[in-house]
Design an enzyme around this catalytic site. Structure first.
Site, PDB file in Angstrom:
ATOM      1  N   SER A  13       0.840  -1.193   0.000  1.00 54.02           N
ATOM      2  CA  SER A  13       0.000   0.000   0.000  1.00 54.02           C
ATOM      3  C   SER A  13       0.886   1.259   0.000  1.00 54.02           C
ATOM      4  CB  SER A  13      -0.949  -0.054   1.194  1.00 54.02           C
ATOM      5  OG  SER A  13      -1.964   0.909   1.091  1.00 54.02           O
ATOM      6  N   ASP A  53      -8.897  -3.954  -6.424  1.00 53.61           N
ATOM      7  CA  ASP A  53      -8.426  -3.262  -5.225  1.00 53.61           C
ATOM      8  C   ASP A  53      -9.226  -1.980  -5.010  1.00 53.61           C
ATOM      9  OD1 ASP A  53      -6.908  -1.993  -3.200  1.00 53.61           O
ATOM     10  OD2 ASP A  53      -5.035  -2.824  -3.972  1.00 53.61           O
ATOM     11  N   HIS A  88      -6.941  -5.942  -1.129  1.00 55.35           N
ATOM     12  CA  HIS A  88      -5.847  -4.982  -1.022  1.00 55.35           C
ATOM     13  C   HIS A  88      -4.721  -5.680  -0.266  1.00 55.35           C
ATOM     14  CE1 HIS A  88      -3.782  -1.177  -0.794  1.00 55.35           C
ATOM     15  NE2 HIS A  88      -3.787  -1.192   0.521  1.00 55.35           N
TER      16      HIS A  88
END
Length: 488
Positions: free
Chosen positions: A205, A427, A456
């Site tokens: 991320s 995502d 994710h």
């Protein structure tokens, strides 16, 4: 003059420790420091055999003789010292996510071959966790929806301005130095203090943005780099948040269809449209009268944030459906005791959490945001027809609108350094297009696509990308081209 000083410090920080220029920069005392390894003091890390240390770094790399701060790191040694090839740093995301124990979550999905080769290094970035903290003492979470109308939005503007002021009051002159670029410089100090020439890295991320910035700033210090669920560096910040709206509305549709198939259990509607209508009605009711549940009052600024957190992964669909049922019952006046999970989540959203202010402080220090509240309001209004739940949420004004300008320009990521990028097509946090964009900016990278996956964080969840990561970390060879995994 300030820019010249920062540029000089940056150039010096990219040089090898012990070189003449590095010695002239005043940074050698950080690069050459001896670390004091101790038990970590937490059961999970200590039971795993990890050790922890504090690394001293300058608060301001343009003033290395000035104030210092500490960055907490942990180390799990390579399982086979005879095959060890170096260190692997990691970052779980955020910004503002603590990562001292991230290697414990990665380790089960690394092969024995990978574990034999690397010391796994966890890190709480500057301002976060056990490192010198950003402590803004926010009374509420910063990620809130704008509400239904202009008066609600005016309250959001006042709230976000107050949150920004609280950070200035609590942190003072130190605040602007908690940035991604400075965290990247801290990583290079960690590298040198550990006696290594290069860094291997796993970032998820926001950790992909940190990794990309490190690669751009320190290409000669970057080795095998894995970037899972990637941020587009050109859209990092407020724009990245706005990109999440359509993907989350699509995820809400998928959840509504799943929930409709279980109407006998959740009683939210027998088809997708009715479930969506039930959610919309609940948000409207929360606007007209906050929903009292347990010790909490849930309004329409908080409810979309709650949904946003759980709609991202099909594995939490049941949790979200159960929570919507609880909140609907509470809105109907029935006595409801919130589940432990709902109670904890509402405490965080309504009372704030330490890492919430850290998230915004780092992002606001990194990237300038629009100042005019009217710009955000226009975006909110334009989004309502196609993004009825998440448009007012992702387009709402943030503390960054009231923040001081960043002390450095954002990093332009454009290089040919090798890296492995993983991205799921569904995502909801870093949308698929952002991984494609990072891949284009890093022409030496390879993109591993996980199709038809609404998740994710791909590593450890999807076999094909997980195998690609382990192969790359073991032998250092990227795939010949980009890979789209088979649908699973």
């Amino acid at each position: 003059m300030r820019r010249a000083i920062v540029s000089a410090a940056l150039a010096a920080s990219m040089l090898a420790p012990g070189s003449a220029a590095a010695g002239d920069s005043g940074l050698n005392r950080f690069y050459d420091e001896a670390l004091d390894w101790k038990p970590c003091g937490t059961a999970d890390l200590d039971d795993a055999g990890a050790q922890c240390a504090d690394v001293t770094v300058p608060l301001d790399y343009a003033d290395p003789q000035g104030r210092t701060i500490t960055v907490a790191i942990s180390r799990l040694a390579a399982t086979d010292p005879s095959r060890r090839r170096g260190i692997m740093l990691s970052n779980p995301g955020g910004p503002g996510g603590p990562g001292l124990d991230m290697q414990l979550f990665l380790r089960p999905d690394f092969t024995p071959d990978v574990l034999a080769r690397y010391d796994l290094i966890g890190m709480d970035p500057r301002g976060v966790g056990r490192s010198t903290p950003i402590a803004c003492r926010w009374p509420v979470a910063g990620l809130r929806s704008a509400g239904a109308d202009a008066p609600d939005y005016a309250e959001s503007v006042a709230t976000q301005a107050d949150l920004a002021q609280r950070c200035r009051n609590a942190t003072g002159d130190a605040l602007p130095h908690f940035t991604t670029r400075n965290t990247a410089r801290d990583m290079d100090v960690i590298r040198a203090a550990l006696g290594e020439q290069r860094i291997n890295y796993f970032g998820g991320s926001y950790g992909t943005y940190l990794g990309a910035v490190f690669i751009q700033m320190f290409p000669e210090r970057s080795d095998r780099m894995v970037l899972d669920s990637a941020v587009d560096p050109r859209r990092y910040g407020i724009t990245m948040l706005r990109d999440m709206g359509p993907a989350n509305e699509a995820a809400l549709d998928a959840w509504a269809e799943w929930t409709a198939e279980r109407d006998g259990e959740y009683r939210l509607g027998a088809d997708r449209g009715r479930v969506r209508a039930a959610v919309a009605a609940l948000i409207d009711r929360a606007n007209r009268q906050p929903i009292r549940i347990g010790a909490h009052q849930v309004d329409d600024e908080v409810l979309p944030a709650l949904i946003f957190d759980l709609v991202a992964n099909p594995k939490t669909y049941g949790v979200l459906a159960a929570q919507m049922r609880q909140l609907t019952d509470a809105a109907d006046g029935r006595p409801v005791q919130p589940s432990a999970e709902l109670d904890e989540k509402l405490r965080g959203l309504l009372a704030g959490q330490p890492d919430d202010s850290q998230t915004w402080a780092i992002m606001c220090n990194d990237i300038p945001a629009p100042r005019d509240p009217l710009e955000y309001w226009n975006a909110i209004e334009a989004s309502r027809s196609t993004q009825p739940v998440f448009g007012p949420f992702v387009n709402n004004i943030r503390p960054c609108a009231f923040w001081a300008d960043p002390i450095e320009a954002p990093t332009l990521v454009r290089n040919a350094s090798p890296a492995l990028i993983l991205q799921a097509t569904g995502d909801t946090r870093t949308v698929y297009e952002s991984g494609v964009a990072l891949h284009r900016a890093m022409t030496g990278s390879r993109l591993i696509t996980a199709p038809d996956q609404r998740i994710h964080g791909v590593f450890g969840k999807v076999p094909c990308p997980t195998a690609a990561v382990n192969a790359y970390l073991a032998d250092g060879v990227l795939p010949e081209g980009d890979v789209t995994c088979e649908t699973s």
